[in-house]
Design an enzyme around this catalytic site. Structure first.
Site, short mmCIF file in Angstrom:
data_model
loop_
_atom_site.label_atom_id
_atom_site.label_comp_id
_atom_site.label_asym_id
_atom_site.label_seq_id
_atom_site.Cartn_x
_atom_site.Cartn_y
_atom_site.Cartn_z
N LYS A 6 -35.70 51.11 83.29
CA LYS A 6 -36.03 49.73 82.91
C LYS A 6 -35.00 48.85 83.62
O LYS A 6 -34.28 48.05 83.02
CB LYS A 6 -35.96 49.60 81.37
CG LYS A 6 -36.47 48.33 80.80
CD LYS A 6 -37.97 48.18 80.84
CE LYS A 6 -38.39 46.84 80.29
NZ LYS A 6 -39.77 46.47 80.61
N TYR A 66 -28.66 57.60 72.22
CA TYR A 66 -28.55 58.54 71.10
C TYR A 66 -27.11 58.96 70.85
O TYR A 66 -26.78 59.45 69.77
CB TYR A 66 -29.40 59.80 71.35
CG TYR A 66 -30.90 59.55 71.29
CD1 TYR A 66 -31.41 58.33 70.89
CD2 TYR A 66 -31.80 60.55 71.63
CE1 TYR A 66 -32.77 58.10 70.84
CE2 TYR A 66 -33.17 60.33 71.58
CZ TYR A 66 -33.65 59.10 71.18
OH TYR A 66 -35.00 58.88 71.14
N ASP A 68 -42.31 50.88 80.71
CA ASP A 68 -43.53 50.35 80.08
C ASP A 68 -44.76 50.67 80.94
O ASP A 68 -45.81 51.07 80.44
CB ASP A 68 -43.41 48.84 79.79
CG ASP A 68 -42.72 48.07 80.89
OD1 ASP A 68 -42.15 48.69 81.82
OD2 ASP A 68 -42.75 46.83 80.85
N ASP A 89 -37.73 61.05 75.41
CA ASP A 89 -38.17 61.46 74.07
C ASP A 89 -39.58 60.95 73.82
O ASP A 89 -40.49 61.70 73.42
CB ASP A 89 -37.17 60.86 73.05
CG ASP A 89 -37.34 61.43 71.67
OD1 ASP A 89 -38.20 62.30 71.49
OD2 ASP A 89 -36.62 60.99 70.76
N ASP A 128 -43.46 63.13 74.31
CA ASP A 128 -44.41 63.29 73.20
C ASP A 128 -45.77 62.72 73.58
O ASP A 128 -46.82 63.27 73.24
CB ASP A 128 -43.89 62.59 71.94
CG ASP A 128 -43.11 63.55 71.04
OD1 ASP A 128 -42.58 64.53 71.58
OD2 ASP A 128 -43.04 63.31 69.83
#
Ligand code: NAD
Length: 353
Positions: free
Chosen positions: A186, A135, A218, A242, A246
């Site tokens: 990852k 980001y 994942d 992020d 959620d």
């Protein structure tokens, strides 16, 4: 003690009003100072993070934020958009550690889209790094490449010191809970997160009481819906956090229930609900203010070290839910539908001060 109150846009002012009622019930209205941010900042000063707002936030001990954003600002230049104000204040205050609890209140078990046995008793905490990663990484942008076509570029980037400081927050948080920490990365594909994993293993040596595990993102996404209760504290980078936070929010039924705290190295914090400004229901007295009220509870716990007020607020919320009062997002058959304002009043009535 000074609290900067930044209501923001959409449902922001409505939900903040309910949290302010709680502060008033504690006799703390004199320590509040209001300022605009997001679209409200743009309207007042042509800046989503006006200078005066940032100065107030810097001077305050803690910041209480509603939410920012509205579709009507989508055509503004990127730097003027409400969400940019949020990213800037997080960065300016160095709020690198975002704590998002996902707690299943037993009274809301039927609001979850998962089976009751999968989510009953769920109590996990996601620690998300908030000021680095893809980001913020440079270079970024949309360029024309050598084949004369447009190319979008973002850069995933973490320095060792950035990883270390979030690792310390995560290990210390785990120490205060069940001493289990799962770091999500990852590392099989991305070098940035390979370093992330290495630094977590090194830092973990300073916290021998904490059981550190690692999971690829994942798999973590899958495990969060398959068997979320295997987790206690999850720590991850900005973009994975992020998305996973959620996802975790839906385990508990509604994003309207989820508080968050964003902390700097000294536990100064900005406290805000995990959801956005919900323009679709703004001004209709439909918003659920509980995520904001629970964010205020987190302010007492993390910035003011006042566990008593945290407990008082959380217990008041539980009482209101136990009595069957619900805003629309969490309502189900047989419950008592009320609006944002009344939900705030009910919480105050149940505060056992
Ligand atoms: P959103 O979280 O605002 O809304 C998603 C859905 O959840 C909507 O249906 C909304 O009505 C509902 N919802 C959200 N909060 C609720 C509450 N307290 N009570 C009841 N229902 C609630 O996300 P979005 O629609 O993707 O974004 C709307 C705006 O918010 C955009 O401008 C976006 O950029 C911004 N946004 C801001 C933040 C923030 O301020 N931290 C976070 C996310 C999105």
């Amino acid at each position: 003690m000074k609290i900067a109150v930044l209501p923001g846009d959409g449902i922001g002012p409505e939900i903040i009003k309910q949290a302010v009622k709680v502060l008033k019930a504690f006799g703390l209205e004199n320590i509040l100072e209001y300022a605009p941010i997001g679209g409200a900042g743009f309207e007042a000063f042509k800046d989503p993070l006006p200078k005066s707002t940032l100065e107030l936030a810097i001077a305050a001990d803690a910041v209480l934020l509603g939410a920012v954003g509205h579709w009507k600002y989508d055509k503004l230049p990127r730097d003027m958009r409400p969400e940019r104000g949020l990213l800037r204040i997080r960065q300016s205050l160095n709020l690198f550690a975002n704590l998002r609890p996902a707690i299943m209140f037993s009274e809301l078990i039927h609001a979850s889209s998962l089976k009751a046995e999968v989510v009953s008793g769920l109590d996990i905490l996601i620690v998300r790094e908030l000021t680095g990663d893809i980001y913020f990484g440079e270079p970024r942008g949309i360029v024309t490449n050598q084949k004369n076509e447009r190319e979008g570029i973002n850069t995933m980037r973490y320095s060792e010191s950035e990883i270390k400081r979030i690792a310390h927050v995560a290990f210390k948080t785990a120490l205060k809970r069940s001493k289990k920490l799962c770091s999500v990365d990852k590392a099989n594909v991305l070098e940035t997160t390979e370093l992330w994993r290495e630094v977590f293993i090194e830092t973990g040596k300073e916290y021998p009481e904490v059981e550190l595990s690692h999971m690829y993102v994942d798999n973590a996404a899958m495990q969060l819906v398959k068997n979320p209760k295997q987790f206690d504290v999850i720590v991850t980078g900005n973009i994975f956090g992020d998305i996973l936070s959620d996802q975790a929010s839906m385990l508990t039924g509604s994003i309207g229930m989820l508080p968050s705290a964003s902390l700097d190295a000294n536990n100064k914090g900005m406290y805000e609900p995990s959801h956005g400004s919900a323009p679709d229901i703004a001004g209709q007295d439909k918003a659920n203010p509980l995520a904001t009220i629970l964010s205020l509870a987190m302010m007492f716990k993390y910035t003011f070290n006042d566990q008593e007020k945290f407990n008082l607020i959380e217990n008041a919320v539980k009482s209101v839910l136990r009595e069957g009062f619900r805003t629309e997002d969490i309502s189900s058959e047989g419950t008592n539908l009320i609006g944002c304002e009344e939900m705030g009043d009910k919480v105050i009535e149940r505060l056992e001060i």
